[in-house]
Design a protein around this motif. Sequence first.
Motif, PDB file in Angstrom:
ATOM      1  N   THR A  42      -7.195  14.401 -51.434  1.00 26.34           N
ATOM      2  CA  THR A  42      -8.392  14.040 -50.674  1.00 26.34           C
ATOM      3  C   THR A  42      -9.577  14.796 -51.251  1.00 26.34           C
ATOM      4  OG1 THR A  42      -7.058  13.752 -48.663  1.00 26.34           O
ATOM      5  CG2 THR A  42      -9.441  13.921 -48.392  1.00 26.34           C
ATOM      6  N   ILE A  43     -10.598  14.041 -51.659  1.00 27.13           N
ATOM      7  CA  ILE A  43     -11.798  14.632 -52.254  1.00 27.13           C
ATOM      8  C   ILE A  43     -12.955  14.445 -51.281  1.00 27.13           C
ATOM      9  CG2 ILE A  43     -13.355  14.639 -54.230  1.00 27.13           C
ATOM     10  CD1 ILE A  43     -11.175  13.343 -55.869  1.00 27.13           C
ATOM     11  N   THR A  44     -13.618  15.535 -50.932  1.00 25.89           N
ATOM     12  CA  THR A  44     -14.755  15.466 -50.017  1.00 25.89           C
ATOM     13  C   THR A  44     -15.939  16.245 -50.582  1.00 25.89           C
ATOM     14  OG1 THR A  44     -13.944  17.393 -48.788  1.00 25.89           O
ATOM     15  CG2 THR A  44     -13.318  15.229 -47.951  1.00 25.89           C
ATOM     16  N   ASP A  45     -17.121  15.921 -50.099  1.00 19.95           N
ATOM     17  CA  ASP A  45     -18.311  16.705 -50.416  1.00 19.95           C
ATOM     18  C   ASP A  45     -18.172  18.050 -49.713  1.00 19.95           C
ATOM     19  OD1 ASP A  45     -21.046  17.820 -49.934  1.00 19.95           O
ATOM     20  OD2 ASP A  45     -21.670  16.032 -51.033  1.00 19.95           O
ATOM     21  N   GLY A  46     -18.232  19.130 -50.474  1.00 14.42           N
ATOM     22  CA  GLY A  46     -18.014  20.448 -49.903  1.00 14.42           C
ATOM     23  C   GLY A  46     -19.082  20.883 -48.925  1.00 14.42           C
ATOM     24  N   THR A  47     -20.229  20.221 -48.950  1.00 12.58           N
ATOM     25  CA  THR A  47     -21.325  20.579 -48.045  1.00 12.58           C
ATOM     26  C   THR A  47     -21.337  19.710 -46.796  1.00 12.58           C
ATOM     27  OG1 THR A  47     -22.677  21.318 -49.922  1.00 12.58           O
ATOM     28  CG2 THR A  47     -23.823  20.848 -47.841  1.00 12.58           C
ATOM     29  N   THR A  48     -21.246  18.394 -46.987  1.00 12.89           N
ATOM     30  CA  THR A  48     -21.351  17.460 -45.860  1.00 12.89           C
ATOM     31  C   THR A  48     -20.000  17.033 -45.298  1.00 12.89           C
ATOM     32  OG1 THR A  48     -21.335  15.496 -47.280  1.00 12.89           O
ATOM     33  CG2 THR A  48     -23.467  16.569 -46.897  1.00 12.89           C
ATOM     34  N   GLU A  49     -18.887  17.335 -46.031  1.00 14.46           N
ATOM     35  CA  GLU A  49     -17.540  16.901 -45.659  1.00 14.46           C
ATOM     36  C   GLU A  49     -17.367  15.384 -45.746  1.00 14.46           C
ATOM     37  OE1 GLU A  49     -14.983  18.919 -45.134  1.00 14.46           O
ATOM     38  OE2 GLU A  49     -16.279  20.652 -45.457  1.00 14.46           O
ATOM     39  N   GLU A  50     -18.312  14.694 -46.371  1.00 12.84           N
ATOM     40  CA  GLU A  50     -18.187  13.238 -46.534  1.00 12.84           C
ATOM     41  C   GLU A  50     -17.032  12.927 -47.488  1.00 12.84           C
ATOM     42  OE1 GLU A  50     -20.747   9.420 -48.295  1.00 12.84           O
ATOM     43  OE2 GLU A  50     -21.616  11.433 -48.238  1.00 12.84           O
ATOM     44  N   LEU A  51     -16.232  11.934 -47.122  1.00 13.53           N
ATOM     45  CA  LEU A  51     -15.099  11.546 -47.952  1.00 13.53           C
ATOM     46  C   LEU A  51     -15.580  10.878 -49.230  1.00 13.53           C
ATOM     47  CD1 LEU A  51     -11.988  11.278 -48.206  1.00 13.53           C
ATOM     48  CD2 LEU A  51     -12.219   9.016 -47.133  1.00 13.53           C
ATOM     49  N   MET A  52     -15.127  11.395 -50.361  1.00 17.83           N
ATOM     50  CA  MET A  52     -15.446  10.814 -51.648  1.00 17.83           C
ATOM     51  C   MET A  52     -14.333   9.879 -52.142  1.00 17.83           C
ATOM     52  SD  MET A  52     -18.461  12.072 -52.679  1.00 17.83           S
ATOM     53  CE  MET A  52     -18.955  11.794 -50.970  1.00 17.83           C
ATOM     54  N   GLY A  53     -13.086  10.243 -51.848  1.00 18.98           N
ATOM     55  CA  GLY A  53     -11.960   9.423 -52.276  1.00 18.98           C
ATOM     56  C   GLY A  53     -10.663  10.001 -51.752  1.00 18.98           C
ATOM     57  N   CYS A  54      -9.637   9.133 -51.630  1.00 12.57           N
ATOM     58  CA  CYS A  54      -8.327   9.559 -51.166  1.00 12.57           C
ATOM     59  C   CYS A  54      -7.277   8.781 -51.948  1.00 12.57           C
ATOM     60  CB  CYS A  54      -8.186   9.300 -49.666  1.00 12.57           C
ATOM     61  SG  CYS A  54      -6.555   9.695 -49.003  1.00 12.57           S
ATOM     62  N   PHE A  55      -6.263   9.495 -52.488  1.00 12.85           N
ATOM     63  CA  PHE A  55      -5.302   8.856 -53.375  1.00 12.85           C
ATOM     64  C   PHE A  55      -3.897   9.391 -53.148  1.00 12.85           C
ATOM     65  CE2 PHE A  55      -9.467   9.360 -55.244  1.00 12.85           C
ATOM     66  CZ  PHE A  55      -9.843   8.037 -55.407  1.00 12.85           C
ATOM     67  N   ASP A  56      -2.923   8.490 -53.106  1.00 12.93           N
ATOM     68  CA  ASP A  56      -1.515   8.838 -52.984  1.00 12.93           C
ATOM     69  C   ASP A  56      -0.833   8.662 -54.323  1.00 12.93           C
ATOM     70  OD1 ASP A  56      -1.461   9.497 -50.260  1.00 12.93           O
ATOM     71  OD2 ASP A  56      -1.261   7.392 -49.672  1.00 12.93           O
ATOM     72  N   ILE A  57      -0.074   9.667 -54.740  1.00 13.25           N
ATOM     73  CA  ILE A  57       0.621   9.649 -56.036  1.00 13.25           C
ATOM     74  C   ILE A  57       2.089   9.926 -55.798  1.00 13.25           C
ATOM     75  CG2 ILE A  57       0.743  10.688 -58.340  1.00 13.25           C
ATOM     76  CD1 ILE A  57      -2.191  11.639 -57.848  1.00 13.25           C
ATOM     77  N   ASP A  58       2.945   9.054 -56.281  1.00 13.81           N
ATOM     78  CA  ASP A  58       4.400   9.268 -56.249  1.00 13.81           C
ATOM     79  C   ASP A  58       4.860   9.648 -57.650  1.00 13.81           C
ATOM     80  OD1 ASP A  58       4.555   8.562 -53.560  1.00 13.81           O
ATOM     81  OD2 ASP A  58       4.876   6.439 -54.013  1.00 13.81           O
ATOM     82  N   LEU A  59       5.600  10.751 -57.740  1.00 17.38           N
ATOM     83  CA  LEU A  59       6.067  11.187 -59.057  1.00 17.38           C
ATOM     84  C   LEU A  59       7.433  11.840 -58.940  1.00 17.38           C
ATOM     85  CD1 LEU A  59       5.627  14.564 -59.290  1.00 17.38           C
ATOM     86  CD2 LEU A  59       3.249  13.838 -59.240  1.00 17.38           C
ATOM     87  N   LYS A  60       8.046  12.061 -60.086  1.00 19.59           N
ATOM     88  CA  LYS A  60       9.363  12.674 -60.130  1.00 19.59           C
ATOM     89  C   LYS A  60       9.388  13.713 -61.240  1.00 19.59           C
ATOM     90  CE  LYS A  60      13.090  10.386 -59.257  1.00 19.59           C
ATOM     91  NZ  LYS A  60      14.214   9.443 -59.296  1.00 19.59           N
TER      92      LYS A  60
END
Length: 222
Positions: free
Chosen positions: A202-220
């Motif tokens: 989860t990537i957010t703006d560190g000042t406003t806390e606005e969501l920049m992007g969210c990503f799910d990764i499956d790996l092994k």
Amino acid sequence: MSQLHSVCTVVLLLAVAGQGKQSSFKRTYPELPSPQDRRMNELPRTSLREKSTKRIEALPLLSVSSVKNCGTDHDPIQLNTLTLPGVIDLKASFNFSIDAELRLQLKAPLKVALKVQRYFLLWWVTVPCIEGVFGTCTFNDLCSLLPGQGNHTCPPVFTDHDLPCGCPAGPGNIKADDVPVNPGSVNIPEEVASGSYRLKTTITDGTTEELMGCFDIDLKLH
């Protein structure tokens, strides 16, 4: 690149791009059965700290089976494609191709929260933050960890493929083919065992806390 720069760069690249040909393949596993089993949803933290100085001598192989957007179509960072080798040997160099979109200018500080879980005994177990790098960790200012931030010169691998290596970055498209990555001297904590993992970024703006992007990764890890 140094180990920390390598880790941060791979995290950022995985965060802003989706899987290529394998993106339609998803594994499904049962979730935790009930809230009363929550005590079993974390690995023992004490034993992890006691062992944190140990290292795995044989570096594992890594394969990414799925990268998908867990945000919305309105997020500033949009997934397109990320093409990786079927199996990545962490002792050797590999190439990747990326296609992503930054819809606004990303500025410092960028906060990145990672939630890492490992499939263990029929459910997912949360992996705590190990040494501030591996596991469920939070980076309060990802920009400050990038190799080209401040007055530092961007490494050739970034300039040769027109990839951002610091903040601010964007707006615009990120598109590059056959980008070489050399993991270098990567120290893997002993607690990072082989098995199936899922990573929520989860990537957010560190000042406003606005969501920049969210990503799910499956790996092994093999």
